[in-house]
Motif scaffolding. Structure first.
Motif, PDB file in Angstrom:
ATOM      1  N   ASN A 389      42.767  23.954  42.432  1.00 21.99           N
ATOM      2  CA  ASN A 389      42.940  22.895  43.430  1.00 21.99           C
ATOM      3  C   ASN A 389      41.918  22.958  44.559  1.00 21.99           C
ATOM      4  N   GLU A 390      41.488  24.159  44.916  1.00 19.75           N
ATOM      5  CA  GLU A 390      40.599  24.322  46.075  1.00 19.75           C
ATOM      6  C   GLU A 390      39.120  24.316  45.695  1.00 19.75           C
ATOM      7  N   GLN A 391      38.785  24.902  44.529  1.00 18.87           N
ATOM      8  CA  GLN A 391      37.370  25.049  44.173  1.00 18.87           C
ATOM      9  C   GLN A 391      36.973  24.296  42.900  1.00 18.87           C
ATOM     10  N   GLY A 392      37.959  23.788  42.159  1.00 19.89           N
ATOM     11  CA  GLY A 392      37.654  23.033  40.948  1.00 19.89           C
ATOM     12  C   GLY A 392      37.853  23.844  39.682  1.00 19.89           C
ATOM     13  N   ALA A 393      37.901  23.119  38.542  1.00 23.81           N
ATOM     14  CA  ALA A 393      38.179  23.741  37.249  1.00 23.81           C
ATOM     15  C   ALA A 393      37.129  24.780  36.831  1.00 23.81           C
ATOM     16  N   PRO A 394      35.809  24.490  36.959  1.00 22.89           N
ATOM     17  CA  PRO A 394      34.831  25.504  36.524  1.00 22.89           C
ATOM     18  C   PRO A 394      35.008  26.843  37.220  1.00 22.89           C
ATOM     19  N   ALA A 395      35.279  26.821  38.528  1.00 22.90           N
ATOM     20  CA  ALA A 395      35.489  28.074  39.265  1.00 22.90           C
ATOM     21  C   ALA A 395      36.732  28.791  38.775  1.00 22.90           C
ATOM     22  N   ALA A 396      37.800  28.033  38.495  1.00 25.66           N
ATOM     23  CA  ALA A 396      39.033  28.639  38.001  1.00 25.66           C
ATOM     24  C   ALA A 396      38.840  29.243  36.614  1.00 25.66           C
ATOM     25  N   ILE A 397      38.048  28.579  35.779  1.00 22.34           N
ATOM     26  CA  ILE A 397      37.795  29.068  34.416  1.00 22.34           C
ATOM     27  C   ILE A 397      37.012  30.373  34.445  1.00 22.34           C
ATOM     28  N   ILE A 398      35.912  30.390  35.195  1.00 21.96           N
ATOM     29  CA  ILE A 398      35.092  31.607  35.281  1.00 21.96           C
ATOM     30  C   ILE A 398      35.865  32.712  35.993  1.00 21.96           C
ATOM     31  N   GLY A 399      36.651  32.347  37.008  1.00 22.88           N
ATOM     32  CA  GLY A 399      37.470  33.339  37.700  1.00 22.88           C
ATOM     33  C   GLY A 399      38.485  33.983  36.775  1.00 22.88           C
ATOM     34  N   THR A 400      39.075  33.192  35.878  1.00 22.80           N
ATOM     35  CA  THR A 400      40.021  33.722  34.889  1.00 22.80           C
ATOM     36  C   THR A 400      39.348  34.750  33.987  1.00 22.80           C
ATOM     37  N   LEU A 401      38.160  34.424  33.514  1.00 25.53           N
ATOM     38  CA  LEU A 401      37.435  35.343  32.633  1.00 25.53           C
ATOM     39  C   LEU A 401      36.994  36.602  33.372  1.00 25.53           C
ATOM     40  N   SER A 402      36.747  36.477  34.668  1.00 21.17           N
ATOM     41  CA  SER A 402      36.285  37.634  35.451  1.00 21.17           C
ATOM     42  C   SER A 402      37.378  38.699  35.603  1.00 21.17           C
ATOM     43  N   GLU A 403      38.617  38.364  35.267  1.00 20.09           N
ATOM     44  CA  GLU A 403      39.714  39.329  35.328  1.00 20.09           C
ATOM     45  C   GLU A 403      39.788  40.200  34.079  1.00 20.09           C
ATOM     46  N   LEU A 404      38.995  39.869  33.068  1.00 23.50           N
ATOM     47  CA  LEU A 404      38.984  40.655  31.832  1.00 23.50           C
ATOM     48  C   LEU A 404      38.232  41.968  32.023  1.00 23.50           C
ATOM     49  N   PRO A 405      38.576  43.005  31.247  1.00 23.69           N
ATOM     50  CA  PRO A 405      37.703  44.185  31.193  1.00 23.69           C
ATOM     51  C   PRO A 405      36.331  43.778  30.627  1.00 23.69           C
ATOM     52  N   ILE A 406      35.309  44.418  31.077  1.00 26.14           N
ATOM     53  CA  ILE A 406      33.929  44.070  30.668  1.00 26.14           C
ATOM     54  C   ILE A 406      33.732  42.555  30.851  1.00 26.14           C
ATOM     55  N   ALA A 407      34.050  42.083  32.036  1.00 26.65           N
ATOM     56  CA  ALA A 407      34.052  40.646  32.310  1.00 26.65           C
ATOM     57  C   ALA A 407      32.678  40.016  32.105  1.00 26.65           C
ATOM     58  N   THR A 408      31.624  40.745  32.469  1.00 30.43           N
ATOM     59  CA  THR A 408      30.271  40.186  32.325  1.00 30.43           C
ATOM     60  C   THR A 408      29.973  39.845  30.872  1.00 30.43           C
ATOM     61  N   PHE A 409      30.371  40.736  29.969  1.00 30.15           N
ATOM     62  CA  PHE A 409      30.187  40.495  28.533  1.00 30.15           C
ATOM     63  C   PHE A 409      30.929  39.227  28.115  1.00 30.15           C
ATOM     64  N   ALA A 410      32.185  39.108  28.526  1.00 31.30           N
ATOM     65  CA  ALA A 410      33.002  37.953  28.143  1.00 31.30           C
ATOM     66  C   ALA A 410      32.407  36.652  28.667  1.00 31.30           C
ATOM     67  N   ILE A 411      31.924  36.658  29.905  1.00 29.70           N
ATOM     68  CA  ILE A 411      31.372  35.432  30.503  1.00 29.70           C
ATOM     69  C   ILE A 411      30.052  35.052  29.830  1.00 29.70           C
ATOM     70  N   ILE A 412      29.238  36.044  29.465  1.00 28.12           N
ATOM     71  CA  ILE A 412      27.989  35.759  28.741  1.00 28.12           C
ATOM     72  C   ILE A 412      28.301  35.067  27.414  1.00 28.12           C
ATOM     73  N   ILE A 413      29.258  35.619  26.664  1.00 31.29           N
ATOM     74  CA  ILE A 413      29.654  35.007  25.383  1.00 31.29           C
ATOM     75  C   ILE A 413      30.198  33.600  25.613  1.00 31.29           C
ATOM     76  N   PHE A 414      30.998  33.446  26.668  1.00 28.09           N
ATOM     77  CA  PHE A 414      31.602  32.157  26.984  1.00 28.09           C
ATOM     78  C   PHE A 414      30.530  31.116  27.279  1.00 28.09           C
ATOM     79  N   VAL A 415      29.531  31.483  28.076  1.00 27.87           N
ATOM     80  CA  VAL A 415      28.448  30.545  28.414  1.00 27.87           C
ATOM     81  C   VAL A 415      27.624  30.204  27.174  1.00 27.87           C
ATOM     82  N   LEU A 416      27.365  31.205  26.338  1.00 28.16           N
ATOM     83  CA  LEU A 416      26.649  30.945  25.082  1.00 28.16           C
ATOM     84  C   LEU A 416      27.446  29.993  24.195  1.00 28.16           C
ATOM     85  N   LEU A 417      28.750  30.244  24.106  1.00 21.40           N
ATOM     86  CA  LEU A 417      29.615  29.375  23.314  1.00 21.40           C
ATOM     87  C   LEU A 417      29.592  27.945  23.837  1.00 21.40           C
TER      88      LEU A 417
END
Length: 515
Positions: A389-417
């Motif tokens: 609600n405050e920052q928009g869907a993209p921020a919420a999506i990346i923020g969700t992934l950043s809570e994962l272990p090895i978050a950088t790896f997950a976000i790289i794969i996500f962006v590639l996907l």
């Protein structure tokens, strides 16, 4: 040379329509946005029930075709084996029909339903949570894939059974349109199909660039602004343009295979390191709820809420009608592509393969990504709804992934996907449009033609990003999908006329031989 291959009237007609829609939106963005939203009100309030009715009818018709004697018909010669192995076929089928939208909505869609649930349920309650985890499966499930499969039936039949080398929506309607196929009516069918694809495709692209931009901002600090999003769109356009230029075997097939394996790797990783029990239990429970309420969800239109006694939620128009319009927009293009890659398969394999593989893929994405995101919110580990609600869907999506272990790896794969999903959808889109604006297709459409439409597909999303707002994007899809409400039933009718006519002719020949 091109004079005898290119259908210049259709080519120029589609291009002029693109210019006619784009220029006013560029010159008068605010007025254009207001006009788009006002048209949306008319279509959804007065005609939304048409989208709901057509969606359910197409699914029931498709299932009938799959279990009937028509299902035995092979798209090709007797004894011919499928052109693509089942894995590659399923990968191309899924990635052409979904795109980056599933990464956007798969993570965050539940949060919109949680805050504005269906059926007049109070927001933020336990019941709202249950429906929030269910509606994603419904909106991206069997009805969506039935809409994609419907155009593949007459097109695949004409191309591989009747050996017609014309790869057009209008040609698939020839049994109904007759002599009008080669005139103004047939040309308008093709142009309206392309208008819908350009509009709905623009929506998908405009949703995708912000995700990639937010991911790059988190990873390497790239500014998350309109300039970077525009650059991302240009780069993605070049990628899927190159893929479309390379053709089916070297471009689209390779990208689809890569995409499928990357997606499985990311989903498996999240399933293992995330709240596995919650995700699996929530997925199974939500599937059961969807199957138990499938017909009521398919036909819910809030008729009594038009009266002053009841408060109108706007849920059917804002979500179910939007999604059915979005799928209808994509249907002719995805159907053309599914038909093209289904040589050697039976109609039964096409029908059930499309619905089952497509639905299974979306269940995995929503079941894992969506339920992981929901778990973070409900457990208090990450305020997904507040960030949305405050920052928009993209921020919420990346923020969700950043809570994962090895978050950088997950976000790289996500962006590639996100990038490859974008490419596999729109390179197949440009491939299909290029086929439609040719008089005939021998092998594959002309390379320059495929590349031109790959570039043209990026024009409207650039404009839509500047217009901004989820409501505007949803509205554009609904408007683009409305003309196709007429075309899809035409394709159903055409298919029945073709197979019945050929069957009667074959029965007559067999009777004459027997006598």
């Amino acid at each position: 040379m091109y004079k005898h291959i290119m259908d210049w009237k259709t080519f120029i007609g589609a291009l002029m329509l693109l210019i006619f829609v784009s220029v006013p939106l560029i010159v008068f963005p605010e007025q254009g946005k207001e006009i788009v939203l006002s048209i949306n009100d008319v279509v959804t309030q007065k005609l939304g029930i048409l989208f709901l009715t057509v969606g359910l009818f197409l699914l029931l018709f498709l299932l009938f075709i799959g279990v009937s004697r028509y299902g035995d018909i092979k798209l090709g010669d007797k004894g011919e084996t499928p052109e693509f192995k089942t894995g590659s076929w399923a990968a191309m089928l899924f990635t052409s029909g979904i795109g980056t939208g599933i990464l956007y909505w798969g993570v965050i869609e539940w949060a919109y339903y949680y805050q504005s649930p269906p059926f007049g349920i109070e927001a933020g309650t336990e019941e709202a949570v249950r429906w929030a985890s269910t509606y994603g499966f419904f909106h991206w499930g069997p009805i969506a894939w039935a809409m994609f499969a419907i155009p593949a039936l007459p097109i695949g039949y004409m191309f591989f059974v009747r050996k017609t080398n014309v790869f057009k929506i209008s040609e698939a309607c020839r049994p109904v349109l007759g002599k009008h196929t080669d005139g103004f009516v047939g040309r308008m069918v093709d142009i309206l199909f392309m208008f819908g694809l350009l509009g709905g495709g623009g929506t998908g692209l405009a949703l995708s660039a912000p995700i990639i931009s937010a991911g790059l901002n988190h990873l390497i600090g790239v500014p998350d602004n309109i300039v970077s999003k525009s650059i991302i769109l240009v780069i993605c356009t070049l990628i899927f343009g190159l893929s479309a230029y390379s053709g089916l075997q070297k471009g689209i097939k390779v990208l689809s295979d890569i995409n499928l394996w990357l997606a499985f790797a990311l989903l498996l990783f999240i399933l293992i390191v995330g709240p596995t029990t919650f995700m699996t239990e929530s997925t199974i429970t939500s599937l059961g709820r969807m199957m138990d309420n499938f017909f009521s969800m398919s036909t819910w239109a809030e008729p009594f809420n038009n009266l002053s006694l009841f408060e109108r939620t706007g849920f059917p128009e804002g979500w179910t009608v939007f999604y059915w319009a979005w799928w209808i927009v994509y249907a002719p293009f995805v159907g053309l592509f599914i038909a093209r890659i289904s040589k050697g398969r039976t109609i039964r394999q096409l029908v059930f393969g499309t619905v089952l593989f497509g639905s299974l893929g979306t269940i995995l994405f929503f079941g894992i990504l969506g339920n992981y995101s929901m778990y973070l919110e409900l457990s208090g580990q990450y305020p997904v709804v507040d960030i949305l609600n405050e920052q928009g869907a993209p921020a919420a999506i990346i923020g969700t992934l950043s809570e994962l272990p090895i978050a950088t790896f997950a976000i790289i794969i996500f962006v590639l996907l996100a990038t490859i999903f974008l490419s596999t959808t729109y390179d197949s889109g440009s491939y299909v449009i290029a086929s439609v604006v040719q008089k005939r297709v021998e092998g594959e459409p002309l390379r320059w033609n495929r590349l031109f439409w790959a570039l043209a597909l990026s024009v409207l999303p650039m404009i839509f990003m500047y217009l901004g707002g989820l409501k505007t994007l949803q509205t554009i899809s609904i408007i683009g999908g409305f003309p196709l409400l007429i075309i899809l039933p035409l394709l159903v009718w055409s298919f029945l006329k073709m197979v019945n006519g050929d069957q009667q002719q074959e029965d007559t020949i067999n009777e004459e031989k027997a006598s």
